[in-house]
Design a protein around this motif. Structure first.
Motif, short mmCIF file in Angstrom:
data_model
loop_
_atom_site.label_atom_id
_atom_site.label_comp_id
_atom_site.label_asym_id
_atom_site.label_seq_id
_atom_site.Cartn_x
_atom_site.Cartn_y
_atom_site.Cartn_z
N MET A 1 38.63 55.86 58.53
CA MET A 1 39.95 55.24 58.35
C MET A 1 39.83 53.74 58.61
O MET A 1 39.30 53.32 59.63
CB MET A 1 40.95 55.87 59.33
CG MET A 1 42.36 55.41 59.07
SD MET A 1 43.58 56.29 60.08
CE MET A 1 43.24 55.63 61.70
N HIS A 2 40.34 53.00 57.67
CA HIS A 2 40.27 51.55 57.85
C HIS A 2 41.48 51.05 58.60
O HIS A 2 42.62 51.35 58.28
CB HIS A 2 40.20 50.86 56.48
CG HIS A 2 40.32 49.38 56.60
ND1 HIS A 2 39.29 48.59 57.06
CD2 HIS A 2 41.35 48.54 56.35
CE1 HIS A 2 39.69 47.33 57.09
NE2 HIS A 2 40.94 47.28 56.66
N LEU A 3 41.23 50.31 59.68
CA LEU A 3 42.32 49.70 60.43
C LEU A 3 42.13 48.19 60.40
O LEU A 3 41.02 47.70 60.63
CB LEU A 3 42.32 50.16 61.88
CG LEU A 3 42.97 51.51 62.19
CD1 LEU A 3 42.86 51.80 63.68
CD2 LEU A 3 44.43 51.52 61.79
N HIS A 4 43.21 47.52 60.12
CA HIS A 4 43.17 46.07 60.16
C HIS A 4 42.97 45.62 61.61
O HIS A 4 43.37 46.32 62.55
CB HIS A 4 44.50 45.53 59.60
CG HIS A 4 44.50 44.05 59.38
ND1 HIS A 4 44.72 43.16 60.40
CD2 HIS A 4 44.28 43.32 58.27
CE1 HIS A 4 44.65 41.94 59.92
NE2 HIS A 4 44.39 42.01 58.63
N ARG A 5 42.37 44.44 61.78
CA ARG A 5 42.10 43.94 63.13
C ARG A 5 43.40 43.81 63.94
O ARG A 5 43.43 44.16 65.13
CB ARG A 5 41.41 42.57 63.02
CG ARG A 5 40.81 42.07 64.32
CD ARG A 5 39.90 40.88 64.07
NE ARG A 5 40.64 39.77 63.47
CZ ARG A 5 41.20 38.78 64.19
NH1 ARG A 5 41.07 38.78 65.49
NH2 ARG A 5 41.85 37.83 63.59
#
Lengths: 156, 53
Positions: A1-5
């Protein structure tokens, strides 16, 4: 899962705050014994004056510096209407109502709770300063609500 | 992009995962401001409680 910083930062902040708040709550409840003013203790609201502890309203000494104050709130007064304790005393307030919902509030202290009929509502306070403490009803209880008060004398 | 568009015809469940990262800046500032407000008001009430013990 990609999470923004940024998402990672605010999720960490949110979960961290939750952990801190719940830890403080847990420590104060389980280690320091803080509890809601109305918990499991009950009394028959129809026969408040015929059962202990409210058959003898007033102050009772538990040990050298601890007192228990059994107080009945009613429209529009408290029974007893005045209590006197020495400075440095810890007073456990056990309050119930013989009619409607009232409150038991000592301004500028942590004692501020609803007095519900059928329940023994409790709070504890240590009086470190001598003086006259006012107790007020903070819960609108009828036409004489604004007259409902009692005093606590803390003497040297 | 042309590759993605070609996929859209065959794979209708495809959801684009890449968004414009600069659009989160306002959200970030607002989220942290609300967080800070909650923490400060909670702490103020908690220390008031402790002082009145």
């Amino acid at each position: 899962m990609h999470l923004h910083r940024y998402e990672k930062i605010w999720l960490t902040f949110g979960i961290g705050s939750l952990i801190i708040f719940l830890t403080v709550l847990g420590v104060s409840a389980f280690a320091m014994g803080h509890q809601p003013p109305s918990h499991m203790a009950k009394v028959d609201p129809q026969n408040v004056r015929s059962e202990a502890p409210f058959d003898e309203p007033g102050l009772r000494q538990i040990d050298e510096t601890t007192y228990q104050a059994n107080i009945i709130a009613m429209a529009f007064t408290y029974q007893p209407n005045k209590i006197e304790v020495p400075v440095g005393s810890t007073v456990r307030f056990h309050v119930t109502s013989s009619d409607v919902v009232h409150s038991f509030t000592i301004p500028n202290t942590n004692v501020n709770f609803m007095v519900t009929p059928g329940h023994i509502n409790m709070a504890e306070h240590t009086f470190t300063e001598p003086g006259t403490y006012l107790v007020l009803c903070n819960e609108y209880c009828g036409t004489g609500h604004h007259h409902m008060q009692m005093t606590i004398e803390v003497v040297e | 992009m042309s590759k993605n568009n070609a996929n859209l015809e065959t794979n209708k469940k495809h959801v684009p995962t890449e968004t414009d990262s600069s659009s989160l800046k306002g959200t970030f500032i607002f989220t942290m401001s609300i967080g800070l407000f909650i923490v400060l008001s909670w702490s103020a009430i908690f220390f008031l409680f402790l002082n009145r013990m």
